[in-house]
Design a protein around this motif. Structure first.
Motif, mmCIF file in Angstrom:
data_model
loop_
_atom_site.group_PDB
_atom_site.id
_atom_site.type_symbol
_atom_site.label_atom_id
_atom_site.label_comp_id
_atom_site.label_asym_id
_atom_site.label_seq_id
_atom_site.Cartn_x
_atom_site.Cartn_y
_atom_site.Cartn_z
ATOM 1 N N ASP A 206 -0.978 8.865 0.882
ATOM 2 C CA ASP A 206 -0.968 7.526 1.470
ATOM 3 C C ASP A 206 -1.097 6.448 0.404
ATOM 4 O OD1 ASP A 206 -0.660 8.473 4.015
ATOM 5 O OD2 ASP A 206 -2.811 8.686 4.348
ATOM 6 N N CYS A 207 -1.976 6.691 -0.539
ATOM 7 C CA CYS A 207 -2.178 5.697 -1.597
ATOM 8 C C CYS A 207 -2.460 6.439 -2.883
ATOM 9 C CB CYS A 207 -3.337 4.784 -1.231
ATOM 10 S SG CYS A 207 -3.608 3.486 -2.447
ATOM 11 N N LEU B 210 0.486 1.825 -5.769
ATOM 12 C CA LEU B 210 1.569 2.243 -4.882
ATOM 13 C C LEU B 210 1.049 2.435 -3.470
ATOM 14 C CD1 LEU B 210 3.743 4.728 -6.952
ATOM 15 C CD2 LEU B 210 4.054 2.296 -6.573
ATOM 16 N N HIS C 126 2.212 3.774 0.446
ATOM 17 C CA HIS C 126 3.182 4.515 1.247
ATOM 18 C C HIS C 126 3.654 3.638 2.401
ATOM 19 C CE1 HIS C 126 4.439 7.535 4.347
ATOM 20 N NE2 HIS C 126 5.065 8.011 3.272
ATOM 21 N N SER D 115 9.035 10.747 1.244
ATOM 22 C CA SER D 115 8.081 9.639 1.275
ATOM 23 C C SER D 115 8.580 8.500 0.404
ATOM 24 C CB SER D 115 6.708 10.113 0.775
ATOM 25 O OG SER D 115 6.179 11.100 1.641
ATOM 26 N N TYR E 124 7.543 4.642 -1.356
ATOM 27 C CA TYR E 124 6.421 3.854 -1.838
ATOM 28 C C TYR E 124 6.925 2.544 -2.434
ATOM 29 C CZ TYR E 124 3.605 8.129 -1.515
ATOM 30 O OH TYR E 124 2.964 9.247 -1.075
ATOM 31 N N LYS F 145 1.598 -2.290 -4.041
ATOM 32 C CA LYS F 145 0.768 -2.782 -2.933
ATOM 33 C C LYS F 145 1.005 -4.254 -2.618
ATOM 34 C CE LYS F 145 -3.082 0.465 -3.177
ATOM 35 N NZ LYS F 145 -4.533 0.624 -3.408
ATOM 36 N N ARG G 43 7.556 -4.317 2.044
ATOM 37 C CA ARG G 43 8.198 -3.010 2.232
ATOM 38 C C ARG G 43 9.713 -3.116 2.160
ATOM 39 N NH1 ARG G 43 6.283 -0.771 7.666
ATOM 40 N NH2 ARG G 43 7.892 0.793 7.262
ATOM 41 N N SER H 31 9.125 12.231 -4.070
ATOM 42 C CA SER H 31 8.877 10.920 -3.481
ATOM 43 C C SER H 31 9.729 9.907 -4.230
ATOM 44 C CB SER H 31 7.401 10.529 -3.577
ATOM 45 O OG SER H 31 6.594 11.439 -2.853
ATOM 46 N N PHE I 282 10.012 5.674 -5.116
ATOM 47 C CA PHE I 282 9.355 4.372 -5.079
ATOM 48 C C PHE I 282 10.306 3.333 -5.676
ATOM 49 C CE2 PHE I 282 8.450 5.918 -9.282
ATOM 50 C CZ PHE I 282 8.342 4.803 -10.104
#
Length: 1517
Positions: free
Chosen positions: A1335-1336, A1361, A1363, A1371, A1373, A1376, A1380, A1415, A1417
């Motif tokens: 999640d984080c 980062l 999610h 996933s 990312y 923060k 999104r 993942s 990002f």
């Protein structure tokens, strides 16, 4: 012993033996070289000529008396001088040539040709005889008197080894004739078949004549060996009488009396060149060695040359016996006494005493000496050939000069050309055979022996060849003066002229200069000029460049003979399509007789001429008197003008019109008239009009129109005659004029449009109005409207019209053409729709405008330029322009006008926008800022709905615009800019320093786009400290921890993001302003701290006032301001300029007392040397300052004490220490460690670590201390590899960052490779088991481990980062503080899908479960392409989009797949090693090697195998 010694020993010690020669094989091999026909007779005839014989007899005796019987004996007899003793001696010796330099025989093997047909020949001469016979393979002879009285004949008797056939009479006669032609002494040859005289040849030589040798001729050979002294020409007559052997008679039918005979003769011209020979003694001796005779002092060369007249006489009638003596047109042969196989290259035979090869069929040009001799003689043969040619050409020149003035006929020129061609053909050299050098030698000398150019016949007589040009078919029509090669000569001697042009470059093609010479010296007829122009066009079209001066000369010199007019005066050419060729033309026009067969475009391109414009011709022809007096001439001119009038410009038409309107040039019923006074034939309104008269009037319609010939009667005349002085019926006038409208000119139409002649309809119904109606008001047409109901309703002026209006009728169309309005103008209808017009008319006008907008007004309508406020708004009584109102009622919140809502679906086409544009919104926001929070919320929510239209410059403006209302007090509102506001402030103590705003979710979205941040950023904190550091420190009561927390945020940004580092001006302020918190030890005054614990004080200071506390000892000595001892803060302090305390303090230590080697020092030195290898084991090589070899040179000495002085700036402290040590360089690459008696190994360890390692790490000191104080057995017991390190010291520097540079043997076995691959697979399996959704990501600890590494796979900054979702179970990312949409926006969904598909495909290669391990990002501020976090692989979408998405739009490319495959291997290697070092490189390459085959297999699905192969060769691992 050398080979020379061995040879000398054999020669000195052993007896000699004579070499035996087997005569029969030797003679057979010699005879094999004599393969030509009649070789026996050639040798015997040559010997006879050498013996000065005048007569020869050859007798063939056969088995029977028939011509078909075979020969059994041959007798050869000559009447030359008898054999001398030396001749009899040479006869018995093989290869003993005749030494007489005047004799041809050179090799002494000619006589032995007799052995080719007989075994035992017999020779008798002068009463002596010699018989030859064989004994045991050796040839033996006997000689003695013959006892006969014959002293005349020398006889050679040959009994056949086997009977042979009689020779062919014709062939044998040809051979004998060729032989007799060049012999010097022979006069007759008789041949008998038994007792029948079969062939008799005789030669009669006339008195020779001398040929003069020109002084310009070089009579020497190139090496001066030969000199041509004189040339004689003699006529030689050969006669033959021979029997004719029938071909259809059998042997038993033959009788000697039945044979017929042939008699024939031929006259030859033989030219002899007498040569003096001058060679050196050395050369003469070498010649004698080779040929057995010296070179002669004099010699002769001869050539057969048949004159043109003789050739004509013999052509077709010469006997076959003599045909080989006349080779023309074939090549002649070289005679060395007799004919050889070697040709001369030209059409003459050459007889010369050149040296042949052994078989006497070719000239020897191989042996060096003979080659020189022969080459020299052949050169003078070329000179002799040139003399013959020049002599013949001199005779041709004389004849030409005598005859040309009397007989210049084509037949004479052709005859003299054939003669010259015959002469030139004789001396045209081709490739001689078999040796082509012979012909080349003669040819080069032929051309080079004379200073004069070769004379040849030209069209102007015999001239030097350099003055003559080759013929050119394109130029023969106009070249008359320049001498060229006659056509018959050129065609028959094409080979000669090709070589003369290309090889010897003595003749050339006709050039431009030749043409200019021709043109300069005469004028040309029109036919010749046409051919000249055609040649010029061809010449230039072939790419020949001509400069301007040459072109100008050409144009100036080329003259037409009638007027001697130069082409430079020509400007135009005639196009008969435009202007007839049978009319007069100006002088600057090229005569049509010249240009008629030339492409007109070529005249434009290559001469710069242009087609004679019709207007120019009209200007010329209009001045001819006949144009006004001769109707036929005028009619023809008008026909020409009419034919091309439509193809010329308007300006030219106007010029023609002006030229002719002033001339009485129009034929009419009443004579020649001005155009404006003449009428077309169909103008019959009045009977006495002068109408035009042409045979075909329709053909001159256009020119008559142009000149103004009238089609209608003038309006004024119509008004005068038809309408009188009173009112007129406008309906009748409309009817007439509509019929003639197409014939009215522009001026007349303009009059009709501008004259007020049309009545207006009176719409008033009162009596007063009826009276006024009797007074007719007349208007211009465009001031009236058609009589339609809507025009009446709108109160517009309409025309008074009788009957129903039909817009398709002729009269109505005529009025519309004059400008009557079919509908109101745009300006008029808008004025009718706007105040102060009557409300009812306003309503109808607006409805009419909207209804008819697309059909009638759209094309002329521009809403931005409308100046009339005609649109009703929502507010009663308000009217606005289209640019001043909007459709969306919500925009009224900002003070904008909104159109009446019942029109909102109709006014958009009129230019009314739904909402104001961003520029208008910004302007309104600047002028009317919201005055409270509620108003602000409404405005911001509306602006949020419009933010999609804002551009970057708009957001930049809003970022600094102070428009956000902020209540500082209940009754006081200020306005702040977005970049100063925040949605959240986590620490309460910061509320006084940052503005916090909240207008609801929708409004906040707009403000966030304007620049309002969620919370203060490190940059904001940095600016806060720069501006208010002391206020901030004081506001929280001096709470150090809160202030440090802000410094930590700034430090974290510097360490991970670097956003502050990009603000250069801010950084400079941070360095100079006291924003940093500094620490200093406080004195324990008044016993405040009874436990003697250290008390620290804090204060703000600038960076240059603070030191990094990296040396506790120095800090204890000086108690300076230092940075807080935190790993995050120290890098920030260093960056801002804080200095290292350790580096800033200067320490000087001096040993005191006598330095001596004691037991302690020796023991310590031995221990250090023993364990030196242990200190370096697995220590990073990049951190090693001094290597092991340096440490082993260390010496340890003991002193009394050590005095140390410490300096920091102006501060200085000195201490004396009896428990310390120092390391000093004492020279000669030797180092000494000074210790005291009270040594401490920890201090020694510190000094060693300080000197051998670059970094100052306590763990290094403690490790060295442990290695010094712990016994080796204890170290082994703890598992330390002591033995391996001490036994292999050179391997001690292996470390994570670098493999040793020394090569060691590495075992590479299948088992090891398989083990490695299993290990790699286990690593991947661990990823599948451990990884999952996160999640984080908290990367703090991991980042600490890799912070000093520079890599494209650095971990993304700590706690950064978040999610935000999934795509295809992968996933996703983002940072923060990011939206999104950074990764899930519509514009990035397609690239994201492609990227994930590629990663999934690559994952199958390694057996990775994608949704557990992979993942994706998106971070715009990160340099990380990918990273491995706890065996989960993270890939940055940003770099895929930037590097590969465009090229992967159709399918993944090899380039992209390879890049991300290698990225996979790189990140998987981090499963083993975190750092980028040699170990990581090892595992990285291992992954690539282990899975490359599977990668290639996958690539076959993407690209062709050949492409994959070629690209794979370029991959780097």
């Amino acid at each position: 012993m050398t080979i020379d010694d061995i040879r000398n020993r054999v020669l000195s010690n052993l007896s000699e033996e004579r070499v035996e020669v087997n005569h029969r094989p030797l003679i057979d091999k010699i005879l094999a070289r004599y393969s030509s026909e009649f070789v026996i007779y050639r040798e015997l005839i040559q010997n006879s000529d050498d013996a000065k014989s005048s007569s020869i007899q050859i007798i063939f005796e056969t088995e029977g008396n028939s011509l078909w019987s075979k020969i059994i004996r041959i007798t050869f007899k000559n009447n030359g001088f008898a054999f001398r003793p030396e001749d009899w001696d040479r006869l018995k010796k093989i290869a003993e040539g005749n030494p007489d330099e005047q004799k041809i025989g050179a090799f002494g093997v000619g006589f032995y040709s007799l052995f080719s047909v007989c075994e035992e020949p017999f020779v008798s001469s002068g009463g002596q005889g010699m018989a030859f016979f064989w004994r045991h393979g050796q040839l033996t002879s006997k000689q003695g008197p013959t006892g006969d009285d014959d002293k005349v004949w020398t006889t050679f008797l040959m009994d056949m080894r086997e009977p042979i056939e009689l020779p062919n009479v014709e062939s044998f006669a040809q051979f004998l004739a060729n032989s007799l032609g060049f012999t010097g002494n022979l006069r007759e040859i008789s041949v008998y078949f038994n007792n029948i005289l079969a062939i008799h040849l005789s030669k009669n030589i006339m008195e020779p004549k001398s040929i003069n040798i020109s002084s310009e001729l070089d009579t020497y050979s190139p090496r001066k060996m030969f000199q041509l002294t004189s040339v004689l020409v003699k006529d030689v007559q050969l006669e033959v009488r021979r029997v004719l052997i029938p071909t259809n008679m059998s042997a038993n039918q033959w009788y000697p009396t039945d044979l017929q005979t042939e008699q024939a003769s031929i006259l030859l011209r033989i030219t002899s060149g007498n040569l003096d020979v001058n060679v050196s003694d050395t050369f003469s001796a070498e010649m004698e060695r080779i040929t057995k005779k010296k070179p002669p002092r004099k010699t002769t060369i001869q050539m057969i040359f048949t004159g043109f007249n003789e050739h004509e006489n013999y052509n077709g009638t010469i006997s076959s016996v003599f045909k080989n003596l006349l080779p023309y047109p074939e090549q002649g042969r070289i005679y060395i006494g007799f004919s050889t196989h070697q040709t001369t290259g030209c059409c003459s035979h050459l007889a010369a005493r050149v040296i042949p090869t052994v078989e006497r069929e070719s000239i020897d040009l191989a042996e060096k000496t003979l080659s020189i001799y022969n080459h020299e003689m052949l050169c003078l043969a070329g000179t002799l050939c040139r003399i013959l040619y020049d002599d013949e050409m001199a005779y041709i020149e004389q004849l030409y000069n005598e005859m040309i003035s009397e007989n210049n006929s084509d037949s004479f020129r052709e005859w003299i050309g054939i003669w010259a061609a015959y002469n030139l053909t004789y001396c045209t050299f081709r490739n001689s055979t078999p040796n082509e050098k012979v012909g080349k030698i003669l040819e080069e000398q032929f051309f080079n022996c004379s200073k004069k150019n070769l004379p040849i016949l030209s069209t102007n007589g015999v001239l030097p060849i350099s003055n003559i040009r080759l013929p050119n078919s394109e130029m023969e029509g106009f070249i008359k003066i320049v001498p060229i090669v006659p056509k018959v000569l050129f065609e028959q001697c094409i080979g000669f002229f090709t070589k003369a042009k290309n090889t010897y470059q003595i003749i050339g093609e006709l050039t431009l200069n030749d043409v200019l010479y021709e043109l300069r010296n005469r004028t040309l007829s029109e036919d010749e000029m046409a051919k000249l122009l055609n040649w010029w066009i061809s010449y230039r079209s072939s790419g020949n460049n001509v400069d301007s001066s040459e072109f100008n000369q050409f144009m100036q010199f080329a003259r037409i003979d009638k007027k001697s007019q130069s082409l430079s005066t020509i400007r135009y050419f005639l196009n008969p399509v435009t202007i007839s060729s049978d009319v007069d033309i100006p002088d600057d026009v090229l005569p049509y007789a010249i240009s008629k067969d030339i492409d007109l475009q070529d005249l434009v391109k290559w001469f710069g001429w242009s087609e004679l414009p019709l207007v120019n011709w009209a200007t010329f022809i209009v001045n001819k008197p006949d144009i006004e007096v001769n109707p036929v001439f005028a009619e023809k001119v008008h026909y020409i003008l009419a034919r091309s009038l439509d193809n010329i410009s308007q300006d030219d038409k106007e010029t023609i019109r002006q030229l002719f309107v002033q001339k009485q040039c129009i034929p009419t019923r009443f004579g020649m008239m001005y155009p404006s006074k003449a009428y077309f034939e169909n103008v019959n309104l009045f009977p006495n009009l002068p109408t035009i008269q042409f045979q075909e009037s329709s053909m001159v319609q256009n020119i008559m129109d142009l000149l103004g010939v009238r089609k209608v009667v003038e309006l004024q005349l119509i008004f005068q005659r038809l309408l009188g002085q009173g009112d007129w019926d406008h309906m009748q006038l409309v009817k007439y004029l509509s019929l003639k409208f197409s014939d009215l000119n522009e001026d007349e139409i303009t009059i009709l449009k501008s004259v007020a002649i049309w009545p207006k309809k009176n719409l008033q119904q009162s009596k007063k109005a009826a009276k006024q109606a009797q007074i007719v008001q007349r208007f211009v047409a465009n001031n009236l409207h058609v009589p339609s109901p809507i025009h009446r309703d709108l109160g517009l002026p309409i025309i008074d019209w009788q009957g129903r209006w039909d817009c398709n009728a002729q009269e109505e169309k005529f009025l519309i053409e004059l400008g009557i309005r079919e509908y109101p103008t745009l300006q008029k209808i808008l004025e009718l729709a706007a105040p102060p017009t009557d409300p009812e008319i306003r309503k109808k006008a607006l409805k009419y405008f909207i209804t008819n907008f697309d059909e009638k007004y759209f094309s002329n309508y521009n809403w931005a330029e409308v100046k009339v406020a005609f649109l009703p708004c929502s507010v009663q009584g308000i009217y606005a322009k289209p640019s001043e109102c909007f459709i969306n009622p919500k925009c009224s919140i900002m003070g904008f006008q909104v159109v009446r809502q019942d029109l909102k679906y109709q006014v958009e086409k009129l230019g009314v926008l739904q909402n104001p544009d961003p520029e208008q919104l910004l302007e309104k926001l600047k002028k009317n800022r919201p005055q409270d929070e509620n108003k602000g919320k409404e405005i911001f929510e509306y602006l949020a709905s419009q933010q999609g239209d804002f551009i970057t410059s708009d957001w930049n403006t809003l970022n600094y615009l102070e428009f956000i209302p902020f209540r500082v007090y209940p009754d006081i509102i200020i306005h702040a800019s977005p970049f100063k506001c925040f949605f959240k402030i986590q620490e309460d103590f910061l509320n006084g320093f940052f503005l916090r705003v909240d207008f609801g979710e929708k409004a906040n979205k707009f403000l966030q786009s304007c620049g309002v941040k969620n919370e203060p950023t490190p940059v904001d904190f940095a600016e806060l400290l720069v501006n208010s550091s002391r206020e901030l420190m004081n506001s929280n009561g001096g709470d150090v921890e809160k202030y440090i927390s802000i410094l930590r945020r700034i430090a974290m940004d510097y360490k991970l993001c670097g956003s502050i580092t990009r603000k250069l001006s801010l950084v400079e302020k941070m360095k100079s302003v006291p924003i940093l918190l500094a620490v200093r030890r406080l004195e324990n005054v008044n016993n405040v701290n009874p436990g003697n614990q250290e008390i620290q004080g804090y204060q703000l200071a600038t960076a240059n006032e603070i030191y990094i506390n990296d040396d506790i000892v120095y800090q204890g000595i000086f108690n300076t301001l230092t940075a807080p001892e935190e790993d995050y803060l120290e890098p920030l302090y260093k960056w801002l300029g804080c200095r290292s305390l350790h580096d800033s303090v200067k320490e000087v230590a001096v040993p005191k007392g006598f330095a001596q080697q004691t037991k302690n020092s020796q023991q310590l030195q031995d221990t250090i040397l023993e364990r030196a290898s242990l200190f370096y084991f697995k220590h990073p090589t990049f951190d090693i300052k001094k290597d092991e070899e340096w440490l082993k040179r260390l010496k340890v000495r003991e002193v009394n004490y050590i005095e140390t002085t410490y300096s920091l700036g102006n501060k200085r402290q000195t201490s004396k220490d009896s428990c310390n040590c120092i390391l000093q360089d004492v020279g000669m690459n030797s180092w000494t460690l000074y210790i005291t008696s009270n040594l401490k190994l920890l201090d020694i360890s510190k000094h060693i670590a300080k000197n051998i390692f670059k970094t100052r790490e306590w763990n290094s000191t403690f490790r060295i201390h442990t290695l010094l104080t712990t016994s080796l057995s204890s170290l082994k017991g703890m598992g330390y590899p002591v033995d391996r390190i001490l036994q292999h010291p050179k391997l001690k520097c292996f470390e994570n960052n670098q493999r040793s540079i020394f090569k060691t043997k590495v075992n590479a076995t299948p088992e090891i490779i398989q083990s490695l691959r299993l290990s790699l697979q286990d690593s991947i399996n661990s990823c599948n088991l451990i990884s999952g959704n996160i999640d984080c990501i908290d990367t703090q600890e991991y980042f600490e481990n890799v912070q000093n590494q520079i890599s494209y796979c650095d971990i993304v900054p700590a706690q950064s980062l978040l999610h935000v979702g999934f795509s295809q179970d992968i996933s996703l990312y983002v940072p923060k503080d990011a939206d999104r949409s950074e990764i899930m926006s519509p514009t990035r969904m397609v690239p994201l899908t492609r990227f994930i598909n590629m990663l999934k495909d690559l994952a199958t290669i390694f057996g990775i479960i994608p949704n557990r391990v992979i993942s994706v990002f998106y971070d715009d501020n990160s340099t990380s392409i990918a990273f491995n976090y706890n065996r989960s692989l993270f890939f940055n979408l940003k770099f895929y989009i930037g590097y590969h998405d465009k090229e992967c739009a159709i399918r993944p490319t090899i380039n992209a797949m390879t890049y991300w495959f290698m990225t996979f291997c790189h990140e998987l290697a981090h499963n083993y090693v975190k750092h980028h070092n040699a170990d990581h490189e090892y595992y990285f390459s291992s992954f690539a090697e282990a899975y490359m085959a599977k990668f290639f297999e996958m690539m076959k699905n993407y690209e062709a195998p050949s492409e994959l192969f070629h690209k794979s060769k370029r991959m780097k691992y």
